[in-house]
Design a protein around this motif. Structure first.
Motif, PDB file in Angstrom:
ATOM      1  N   LEU A  51      35.501  -5.128 -41.379  1.00 44.55           N
ATOM      2  CA  LEU A  51      36.615  -5.419 -42.287  1.00 44.55           C
ATOM      3  C   LEU A  51      37.668  -4.313 -42.216  1.00 44.55           C
ATOM      4  N   ILE A  52      37.223  -3.078 -42.119  1.00 42.35           N
ATOM      5  CA  ILE A  52      38.170  -1.963 -42.010  1.00 42.35           C
ATOM      6  C   ILE A  52      38.915  -2.044 -40.681  1.00 42.35           C
ATOM      7  N   THR A  53      38.222  -2.444 -39.631  1.00 42.97           N
ATOM      8  CA  THR A  53      38.888  -2.607 -38.336  1.00 42.97           C
ATOM      9  C   THR A  53      39.951  -3.700 -38.414  1.00 42.97           C
ATOM     10  N   LYS A  54      39.656  -4.784 -39.117  1.00 46.94           N
ATOM     11  CA  LYS A  54      40.647  -5.857 -39.276  1.00 46.94           C
ATOM     12  C   LYS A  54      41.843  -5.389 -40.093  1.00 46.94           C
ATOM     13  N   SER A  55      41.632  -4.443 -40.988  1.00 48.15           N
ATOM     14  CA  SER A  55      42.727  -3.996 -41.849  1.00 48.15           C
ATOM     15  C   SER A  55      43.743  -3.143 -41.099  1.00 48.15           C
ATOM     16  N   LYS A  56      43.420  -2.702 -39.901  1.00 46.90           N
ATOM     17  CA  LYS A  56      44.388  -1.922 -39.123  1.00 46.90           C
ATOM     18  C   LYS A  56      45.597  -2.765 -38.746  1.00 46.90           C
ATOM     19  N   GLU A  57      45.374  -4.048 -38.536  1.00 47.83           N
ATOM     20  CA  GLU A  57      46.464  -4.957 -38.186  1.00 47.83           C
ATOM     21  C   GLU A  57      46.826  -5.758 -39.434  1.00 47.83           C
ATOM     22  N   THR A  77      44.145  -5.193 -51.243  1.00 46.10           N
ATOM     23  CA  THR A  77      45.414  -4.462 -51.250  1.00 46.10           C
ATOM     24  C   THR A  77      45.197  -2.990 -50.931  1.00 46.10           C
ATOM     25  N   GLU A  78      44.206  -2.392 -51.556  1.00 41.80           N
ATOM     26  CA  GLU A  78      43.940  -0.975 -51.304  1.00 41.80           C
ATOM     27  C   GLU A  78      43.464  -0.748 -49.874  1.00 41.80           C
ATOM     28  N   LEU A  79      42.675  -1.665 -49.361  1.00 42.55           N
ATOM     29  CA  LEU A  79      42.186  -1.540 -47.992  1.00 42.55           C
ATOM     30  C   LEU A  79      43.337  -1.575 -46.993  1.00 42.55           C
ATOM     31  N   PHE A  80      44.262  -2.490 -47.170  1.00 44.53           N
ATOM     32  CA  PHE A  80      45.348  -2.633 -46.203  1.00 44.53           C
ATOM     33  C   PHE A  80      46.435  -1.580 -46.376  1.00 44.53           C
ATOM     34  N   LYS A  81      46.693  -1.147 -47.602  1.00 42.40           N
ATOM     35  CA  LYS A  81      47.776  -0.187 -47.810  1.00 42.40           C
ATOM     36  C   LYS A  81      47.322   1.249 -47.629  1.00 42.40           C
ATOM     37  N   GLU A  82      46.268   1.629 -48.309  1.00 42.29           N
ATOM     38  CA  GLU A  82      45.878   3.038 -48.345  1.00 42.29           C
ATOM     39  C   GLU A  82      44.883   3.404 -47.247  1.00 42.29           C
ATOM     40  N   ILE A  83      43.798   2.679 -47.169  1.00 46.78           N
ATOM     41  CA  ILE A  83      42.721   3.062 -46.254  1.00 46.78           C
ATOM     42  C   ILE A  83      43.127   2.850 -44.801  1.00 46.78           C
ATOM     43  N   ALA A  84      43.794   1.751 -44.510  1.00 43.94           N
ATOM     44  CA  ALA A  84      44.200   1.489 -43.125  1.00 43.94           C
ATOM     45  C   ALA A  84      45.196   2.533 -42.630  1.00 43.94           C
ATOM     46  N   GLN A  85      46.029   3.055 -43.519  1.00 44.08           N
ATOM     47  CA  GLN A  85      46.974   4.104 -43.132  1.00 44.08           C
ATOM     48  C   GLN A  85      46.243   5.390 -42.766  1.00 44.08           C
ATOM     49  N   LYS A  86      45.215   5.698 -43.538  1.00 45.23           N
ATOM     50  CA  LYS A  86      44.526   6.975 -43.348  1.00 45.23           C
ATOM     51  C   LYS A  86      43.610   6.965 -42.129  1.00 45.23           C
ATOM     52  N   ILE A  87      43.026   5.826 -41.805  1.00 45.69           N
ATOM     53  CA  ILE A  87      42.067   5.781 -40.706  1.00 45.69           C
ATOM     54  C   ILE A  87      42.612   5.005 -39.517  1.00 45.69           C
ATOM     55  N   GLY A  88      43.916   4.874 -39.422  1.00 46.10           N
ATOM     56  CA  GLY A  88      44.516   4.071 -38.366  1.00 46.10           C
ATOM     57  C   GLY A  88      44.226   4.565 -36.965  1.00 46.10           C
ATOM     58  N   ASP A  89      44.073   5.864 -36.787  1.00 45.42           N
ATOM     59  CA  ASP A  89      43.864   6.401 -35.446  1.00 45.42           C
ATOM     60  C   ASP A  89      42.391   6.540 -35.084  1.00 45.42           C
ATOM     61  N   MET A 110      17.111   7.107 -51.107  1.00 43.71           N
ATOM     62  CA  MET A 110      18.452   6.960 -51.664  1.00 43.71           C
ATOM     63  C   MET A 110      19.455   7.739 -50.816  1.00 43.71           C
ATOM     64  N   CYS A 111      20.725   7.318 -50.917  1.00 39.97           N
ATOM     65  CA  CYS A 111      21.760   7.991 -50.143  1.00 39.97           C
ATOM     66  C   CYS A 111      23.131   7.703 -50.747  1.00 39.97           C
ATOM     67  N   PHE A 112      24.105   8.471 -50.287  1.00 36.30           N
ATOM     68  CA  PHE A 112      25.507   8.190 -50.539  1.00 36.30           C
ATOM     69  C   PHE A 112      26.057   7.516 -49.297  1.00 36.30           C
ATOM     70  N   ILE A 113      26.894   6.519 -49.486  1.00 38.33           N
ATOM     71  CA  ILE A 113      27.689   5.997 -48.374  1.00 38.33           C
ATOM     72  C   ILE A 113      29.138   6.192 -48.776  1.00 38.33           C
ATOM     73  N   GLU A 114      29.917   6.758 -47.865  1.00 39.32           N
ATOM     74  CA  GLU A 114      31.295   7.092 -48.197  1.00 39.32           C
ATOM     75  C   GLU A 114      32.199   6.824 -47.011  1.00 39.32           C
ATOM     76  N   LEU A 115      33.474   6.691 -47.310  1.00 32.15           N
ATOM     77  CA  LEU A 115      34.469   6.576 -46.256  1.00 32.15           C
ATOM     78  C   LEU A 115      34.724   7.972 -45.696  1.00 32.15           C
ATOM     79  N   VAL A 116      34.794   8.084 -44.396  1.00 31.48           N
ATOM     80  CA  VAL A 116      34.771   9.383 -43.731  1.00 31.48           C
ATOM     81  C   VAL A 116      35.966  10.252 -44.102  1.00 31.48           C
ATOM     82  N   ASP A 117      37.153   9.734 -44.096  1.00 27.87           N
ATOM     83  CA  ASP A 117      38.342  10.556 -44.295  1.00 27.87           C
ATOM     84  C   ASP A 117      38.640  10.852 -45.758  1.00 27.87           C
TER      85      ASP A 117
END
Length: 161
Positions: A51-57, A77-89, A110-117
């Motif tokens: 889904l994050i890969t699709k949000s790049k376009e 909205t947040e995925l396409f505007k904010e996250i896709a900008q930050k992880i575009g490269d 147990m664990c944390f899962i987080e967005l890398v950037d």
């Protein structure tokens, strides 16, 4: 027989599992980090990274595809505007799983899962590590600096004579 059935069902029916992964993906997008079991985190990683890969376009089609999976307008909205900008490269690997130990009640991993950037602590550590490192000790470095001016002073004295 169970040949080639490697998909983790997480002890749920198909619809329950899809709803759970959709809700967890929305929470991950909104909060950037969630605390869950390791099995759910690994399943969520396979669900959310495409889904994050699709949000790049940012096209209408890709928004509709992502919305059909998430069913949350704010998360899309947040995925396409904010996250896709930050992880575009970044070419992939948008999430990180950090294991934290076992849960007290049932000893589940147990664990944390987080967005890398979005982990500020990790970003500060990488910025600090970029400083150049030398293998020499500080005593030798200061000694060589102290010897250099004396050598210059000696050469000046010879020139004066």
């Amino acid at each position: 027989m169970r040949h080639n059935k490697k998909f983790n069902h997480l002890g749920r029916t198909n619809t329950h599992r899809d709803a759970m992964l959709s809700n967890m993906a929305c929470s991950l997008i909104k909060h950037k980090r969630i605390f869950t079991t390791t099995a759910k985190a690994k399943a969520l990683r396979k669900y959310v990274e495409p889904l994050i890969t699709k949000s790049k376009e940012d096209t209408t089609h890709s928004r509709r595809v992502v919305f059909s999976n998430l069913q949350d307008k704010f998360a899309v909205t947040e995925l396409f505007k904010e996250i896709a900008q930050k992880i575009g490269d970044r070419p992939g690997g948008y999430t990180r799983i950090i294991k934290t130990g076992n849960r007290l009640g049932d000893n589940a991993a147990m664990c944390f899962i987080e967005l890398v950037d979005y982990n500020e602590n990790m970003l500060k550590d990488t910025a600090a590590k970029k400083a150049p490192k030398t293998r020499r000790s500080r005593k030798k470095a200061t000694a060589s600096v102290a010897e250099a001016p004396t050598a210059e002073a000696a050469s000046e004295e010879k020139a004066a004579e």
